[in-house]
Design a protein around this motif. Structure first.
Motif, mmCIF file in Angstrom:
data_model
loop_
_atom_site.group_PDB
_atom_site.id
_atom_site.type_symbol
_atom_site.label_atom_id
_atom_site.label_comp_id
_atom_site.label_asym_id
_atom_site.label_seq_id
_atom_site.Cartn_x
_atom_site.Cartn_y
_atom_site.Cartn_z
ATOM 1 N N LEU A 1 0.879 -1.321 0.119
ATOM 2 C CA LEU A 1 0.004 -0.013 0.070
ATOM 3 C C LEU A 1 0.764 1.243 -0.068
ATOM 4 C CD1 LEU A 1 -2.955 1.226 0.126
ATOM 5 C CD2 LEU A 1 -2.664 1.008 2.683
ATOM 6 N N VAL B 1 -7.570 1.727 -3.649
ATOM 7 C CA VAL B 1 -6.393 0.988 -3.178
ATOM 8 C C VAL B 1 -7.024 -0.660 -3.080
ATOM 9 C CG1 VAL B 1 -5.417 2.786 -2.256
ATOM 10 C CG2 VAL B 1 -6.794 1.377 -0.882
ATOM 11 N N LEU C 1 -5.321 -4.503 -1.861
ATOM 12 C CA LEU C 1 -5.456 -5.358 -0.676
ATOM 13 C C LEU C 1 -6.624 -6.585 -0.576
ATOM 14 C CD1 LEU C 1 -6.097 -1.995 1.833
ATOM 15 C CD2 LEU C 1 -4.084 -3.583 1.804
ATOM 16 N N SER D 1 -9.809 -0.796 3.940
ATOM 17 C CA SER D 1 -8.803 -0.030 3.264
ATOM 18 C C SER D 1 -8.446 1.088 4.271
ATOM 19 C CB SER D 1 -9.284 0.487 1.952
ATOM 20 O OG SER D 1 -9.521 -0.614 1.021
ATOM 21 N N HIS E 1 -6.205 0.242 6.999
ATOM 22 C CA HIS E 1 -4.539 0.368 6.607
ATOM 23 C C HIS E 1 -4.141 1.617 6.426
ATOM 24 C CE1 HIS E 1 -5.631 -4.134 5.986
ATOM 25 N NE2 HIS E 1 -4.530 -4.317 6.014
#
Length: 357
Positions: free
Chosen positions: A294, A307, A311, A328, A331
């Motif tokens: 990431l 993103v 993931l 997301s 993270h």
């Protein structure tokens, strides 16, 4: 909230630990399998990709202590009636233990405790959070939540869908009991002939209680450690700056340091397994690798919705959008909290994330 993203969470392609599964198959509805003296494994129907949840009956004097209950539905009530009349021999439920407040775990707790006039045992934060979310049933979506998901990059169609479906948590619950017996980390609870220790984790839910019996070498892990899928760890509008991923990984490391590797793990989903420490290492390592990927992607500014491919292994459709966004953001918030990323909100109210220099 159902843990519907568990099977899509992105543990990267990496050699899985070689766990061992001592049972060839799980119990059919209304039946049970003995996993240890005085401990039975039953399954309650869920529908959807997870299909069922494992629940556990522990012999407790003249009756049974139940751990986790299934989601509130006519099918679950039917399965409980069959289980009680059949493998549980018509004996009463003495106590209902719930690992955490998600409806597939606590949904039938009110039904069972009222039917048998027994007490709910649960951690305080799980009980209070469940009551708080259930109180949203029928409410309009709050402005804070709409702002939260707009900032994540949701379009107007997604926001409108969220607005129309808001307040559904309580529909998976029978009315909760009005009182409970509190479980706390480190407690020892006598159930039948054995002591069980309470081992609390967080990140997937606020104060998730596992039950570990050293005598029987068993750990009822709920959703804290699952053998084949990774529990959803998400940020929600109620606490937008939270860092649940730090809590989750820290909890797993503490469990590894406290519970021996020789236990048979009794998870909420999939089958009982041996290999607790290897599975914990794999779960923590997967999230660490996901964070590394990431941060690399954030060389160019990205929204939370940009993103998903980093993931999650499969395409995120409208049905998984909320859970995928929450994970997301978990993270991304962790990168923010550790100084590895920067967030900037544009004039339209959308957040953009980029790697810190």
């Amino acid at each position: 909230m159902r843990d519907g993203l568990e099977e899509t969470a992105a543990i990267p392609e990496h050699p899985r630990p070689k766990l061992t599964y001592p049972f060839e198959a799980g119990p059919a509805s209304g039946e049970a399998i003995d996993v240890a003296p005085g401990v039975k494994w039953l399954r309650m129907p869920l529908g959807g990709s997870l299909a069922f949840i494992n629940v556990w009956a522990i012999e407790d004097g003249d009756g049974w202590a139940i751990v986790d209950t299934g989601i509130a539905s006519p099918d679950t009530a039917k399965a409980w009636r069959a289980g009680i009349a059949g493998p549980l021999e018509g004996r009463p439920v003495t106590r209902v233990f719930v690992t955490h407040m998600h409806p597939d775990h606590i949904g039938m707790a009110g039904w069972l405790t009222r039917k048998f006039q027994c007490r709910l045992w649960i951690t305080r934060l799980e009980f209070l959070m469940c009551r708080s979310l259930a109180a949203d049933t029928g409410r309009e979506a709050p402005a804070d939540a709409m702002t939260f998901y707009k900032a994540a990059g949701w379009d107007e169609e997604a926001l409108e869908t969220y607005r129309s479906k808001f307040g559904g948590f309580g529909r998976g619950l029978h009315a909760l009991p009005d009182s409970f017996q509190r479980l706390s980390d480190g407690d020892t609870v006598r159930i039948g002939e054995h002591d069980w220790q309470v081992v609390v984790g967080s990140g997937h839910s606020p104060e998730h209680a596992c039950l570990w019996c050293p005598d029987l070498k068993l750990m009822i892990s709920g959703d804290q450690v699952l053998p084949k899928i990774s529990s959803n760890v998400a940020v929600f509008p109620t606490e937008p700056e939270a860092d649940p991923l730090a809590e989750w990984m820290g909890s797993l490391r503490r469990i590894k340091g406290r519970v021996p590797d020789d236990v048979l793990v009794l998870p909420a989903h999939n089958d009982p397994f041996h290999g607790l420490h290897a599975r914990i290492d794999h779960l923590v390592g997967g999230h660490e690798r996901g964070l590394t990927r990431l941060r690399q992607v954030l060389a160019e500014p990205k929204r939370a919705v940009d993103v998903f491919h980093v993931l999650f292994r499969r395409r995120i459709d409208a049905g998984l959008l909320g859970l995928a966004t929450g994970e997301s953001l978990a993270h991304l918030n962790h990168l923010l909290a550790t100084g590895q990323a920067i967030r900037e909100r544009d004039a339209s109210g959308v957040d953009w994330y980029r790697a810190a220099a």
